[in-house]
Structure formats: C-alpha cells, structure tokens
Scaffold this active site. Structure first.
Site, PDB file in Angstrom:
ATOM      1  N   ASN A   1       0.863  -1.186   0.000  1.00  0.00           N
ATOM      2  CA  ASN A   1       0.000   0.000   0.000  1.00  0.00           C
ATOM      3  C   ASN A   1       0.897   1.232   0.000  1.00  0.00           C
ATOM      4  OD1 ASN A   1      -1.835   2.021   0.450  1.00  0.00           O
ATOM      5  ND2 ASN A   1      -2.337   1.409   2.552  1.00  0.00           N
ATOM      6  N   TRP A   2       0.961   1.885  -1.149  1.00  0.00           N
ATOM      7  CA  TRP A   2       1.894   3.025  -1.278  1.00  0.00           C
ATOM      8  C   TRP A   2       1.332   4.313  -0.689  1.00  0.00           C
ATOM      9  CZ3 TRP A   2       3.824   2.357  -7.079  1.00  0.00           C
ATOM     10  CH2 TRP A   2       4.575   1.170  -7.157  1.00  0.00           C
ATOM     11  N   LYS A   3       0.065   4.305  -0.309  1.00  0.00           N
ATOM     12  CA  LYS A   3      -0.580   5.492   0.263  1.00  0.00           C
ATOM     13  C   LYS A   3      -0.324   6.716  -0.652  1.00  0.00           C
ATOM     14  CE  LYS A   3      -0.020   3.373   4.750  1.00  0.00           C
ATOM     15  NZ  LYS A   3      -0.115   3.517   6.191  1.00  0.00           N
TER      16      LYS A   3
ATOM     17  N   HIS B   1      -9.624   0.910   4.821  1.00  0.00           N
ATOM     18  CA  HIS B   1      -8.343   1.074   5.525  1.00  0.00           C
ATOM     19  C   HIS B   1      -8.561   2.002   6.726  1.00  0.00           C
ATOM     20  CE1 HIS B   1      -4.234   2.373   6.350  1.00  0.00           C
ATOM     21  NE2 HIS B   1      -3.846   1.254   5.747  1.00  0.00           N
TER      22      HIS B   1
ATOM     23  N   GLU C   1      -5.677  -5.472  10.349  1.00  0.00           N
ATOM     24  CA  GLU C   1      -4.671  -4.431  10.584  1.00  0.00           C
ATOM     25  C   GLU C   1      -4.969  -3.744  11.913  1.00  0.00           C
ATOM     26  OE1 GLU C   1      -2.503  -3.192   6.820  1.00  0.00           O
ATOM     27  OE2 GLU C   1      -4.136  -1.789   7.110  1.00  0.00           O
TER      28      GLU C   1
ATOM     29  N   SER D   1       3.220  -2.671  10.301  1.00  0.00           N
ATOM     30  CA  SER D   1       4.677  -2.593  10.481  1.00  0.00           C
ATOM     31  C   SER D   1       5.397  -3.876  10.057  1.00  0.00           C
ATOM     32  CB  SER D   1       5.013  -2.250  11.941  1.00  0.00           C
ATOM     33  OG  SER D   1       4.356  -1.068  12.325  1.00  0.00           O
TER      34      SER D   1
ATOM     35  N   GLY E   1       2.684  -1.280   4.331  1.00  0.00           N
ATOM     36  CA  GLY E   1       2.728   0.153   4.039  1.00  0.00           C
ATOM     37  C   GLY E   1       4.159   0.610   3.841  1.00  0.00           C
ATOM     38  N   GLY E   2       4.765   1.135   4.913  1.00  0.00           N
ATOM     39  CA  GLY E   2       6.097   1.743   4.848  1.00  0.00           C
ATOM     40  C   GLY E   2       7.140   0.912   4.116  1.00  0.00           C
TER      41      GLY E   2
HETATM   42  C1  PEP Z   1      -0.966   0.024   6.232  1.00  0.00           C
HETATM   43  O1  PEP Z   1      -1.117   1.232   6.359  1.00  0.00           O
HETATM   44  O2  PEP Z   1      -1.785  -0.676   5.626  1.00  0.00           O
HETATM   45  C2  PEP Z   1       0.213  -0.566   6.848  1.00  0.00           C
HETATM   46  C3  PEP Z   1       0.181  -1.833   7.150  1.00  0.00           C
HETATM   47  O3  PEP Z   1       1.273   0.285   7.050  1.00  0.00           O
HETATM   48  P1  PEP Z   1       2.691  -0.101   7.721  1.00  0.00           P
HETATM   49  O4  PEP Z   1       3.187  -1.343   7.054  1.00  0.00           O
HETATM   50  O5  PEP Z   1       3.541   1.086   7.464  1.00  0.00           O
HETATM   51  O6  PEP Z   1       2.412  -0.333   9.168  1.00  0.00           O
END
Ligand code: PEP
Length: 255
Positions: free
Chosen positions: A8-10, A93, A165, A214, A235-236
């Site tokens: 998920n590149w947001k 989300h 999540e 994370s 995400g990140g």
């Molecule tokens: C997300 O926002 O869907 C997510 C899992 O982010 P991160 O991996 O940065 O926690």
C-alpha cells in the site's frame, strides 16, 4: 491458497516515480505462481501503470474508490471506472475510517461496488489501541467484518480478502507496538470463526486473511507462519525496493 503480498503506497510517488519503481520491482522478482504480488499506488497512477503492467508478475490495487458508479459526486472516482484497470481494491483502511470518517455502512457499499465491478476488495478491519485496552477487540472485529460484508450475497463472500490491521500496530517504530504472532493468531481465528458461523465452513476456509501492521523483512516470516494468515498488507516497507522484494523472497521461502 496463494500467498498475497500487497504493497500500500498510500500518498507517495508521482506517476513517474511509481513507474520507475514498478519497473525495478518487476526486474528484481521472479514469477512465482503461488505468490500474488500486488501494489496499490495513488489513483492517478492506475491508468498508466495498468498499461505498463500488461502480462506482468505484479497486479494493481486501488487504495479507495466511491461506491456509486457515475453521477454528481464531485472529486470521486468509482469502481466502475477502475473496472479493467485493477484486480483489487483496498476498502476500509483505518486511514479512511479515522481520517475520512468512513463507517461500516459506507464500507459495505464500497465492498459491494467493488465486487459488482469485478474487482476483489481487500476489506481492512482492526481495533484501535483503546478498544484493545478496553477488551473490545472481538466486538470490533465482528462488527467491522460482518458490517463490511453486509451488502453482498453469500455466494460473493469468497471473492473478498480480509486484512487484519490492528490500528495500534500500523507504521509503528516501537517494538512494544508491533503485534505478536500470538495476538494475530487470536484475531485471525475470530475472523474465521465469524465467517464460519455466518457463511459456513467452506467460505471461512476460502477467504484469504492478510495481516498488516509494520511488516518488515525481519518479521514477515513469523507473520506468514501464523495459522490462518495467507498474506501481508505492507505500508512503509513497500516503499523501499529492497525491503519489499526481500519480503517477497521471505514469502517464497515460507511457502
Ligand atoms: C498500512 O497502512 O496498511 C500498513 C500496514 O502500514 P505499515 O506497514 O507502514 O504499518
């Protein structure tokens, strides 16, 4: 079942940056039959990237869309417009729920619109830190799961992917705020138990359940071996080429 690795590149990467990054991902990963690699760029990137990705190892997801197909809805894009461009769409989300005030009713309409337009929704559910502290996790999971599925037919539920999540574990930089495999296993069991109770054992087994919060190359293996987990929503770490491709390699090894 396949293992799903979803990035998920947001709100990151311009169209040009996204195109270059995707090109690099495609070059770096092998074509694994049993691993579905999916990236969710911004809406603006979807059309050009869908052309770039024809016959590729990587699939596209939208991060969001509106539930009405067309009409007087200034500023929105619809699942109908995305039909043919993407295979998946992230729906519900926590950033949509808490920043943009989307509730389970709206999320249910989006899940239905997604399926109506031949796009598999990735329905995100998860409790906040205070809900967990107050012992409300099971209720939140049940409400968000069954609420999100409430506008589709029983025969359509197995087209949905569910992503657990926990909000408190998203984008965390502290070890204390990273979910343990046991915590995830407990909630994934709740998800499958709820699905079994309402839709039967077959559906409960068929629905892929992903974990997100994370995820890094260092913890991906532990998360992917949690019973009932079929993939990761990232995400990140999906923004960093080496981390994303390392996670895909971990998924391959675990498989
Ligand atoms: C997300 O926002 O869907 C997510 C899992 O982010 P991160 O991996 O940065 O926690």
């Amino acid at each position: 079942m396949k293992t799903y690795i979803v990035g998920n590149w947001k709100l990151n990467f311009t169209v040009g940056e996204a195109s270059v990054y995707l090109h690099k991902i495609q070059k770096k990963i092998a074509n694994y039959r049993d691993i579905e690699v999916v990236v969710a760029p911004t809406a603006l990137c979807l059309q050009p990237l869908s052309l770039q990705l024809e016959r590729s190892k990587v699939r596209l997801a939208a991060q969001n869309a509106f539930y009405r197909d067309f009409g007087a809805f200034t500023g929105e894009i619809s699942f109908a417009e995305l039909n043919g461009l993407v295979d998946y769409a992230i729906v519900g989300h926590s950033e949509r729920r808490y920043i943009f005030h989307e509730d389970d009713k709206m999320i249910a309409k989006k899940v239905a619109a997604s399926i109506r337009n031949k796009i598999r929704p990735i329905l995100c559910i998860g409790e906040t830190e205070s809900e967990r502290a107050f012992g409300e996790t099971a209720d939140v999971i049940r409400d968000q799961l069954l609420g999100g599925l409430s506008e589709i037919g029983e025969d359509e539920v197995s087209k949905v992917l569910v992503a657990y999540e926990p909000v408190w574990a998203i984008s965390s930089t502290k070890d204390a705020k990273i979910a343990t495999p046991d915590e995830i296993a407990e909630v994934v069991k709740m998800i499958r138990d709820n699905l079994k109770e309402i839709y039967g054992a077959k559906v409960a087994e068929e629905v892929p359940v992903l974990f997100g919060g994370s995820v890094k190359p260092t913890n991906a293996g532990a998360y992917l071996t949690v019973p009932g987990v079929n993939g990761l929503l990232i995400g990140g770490a999906s923004l960093i080429l080496s981390q994303f491709t390392d996670i895909i390699e971990v998924a391959k090894r675990v498989k």
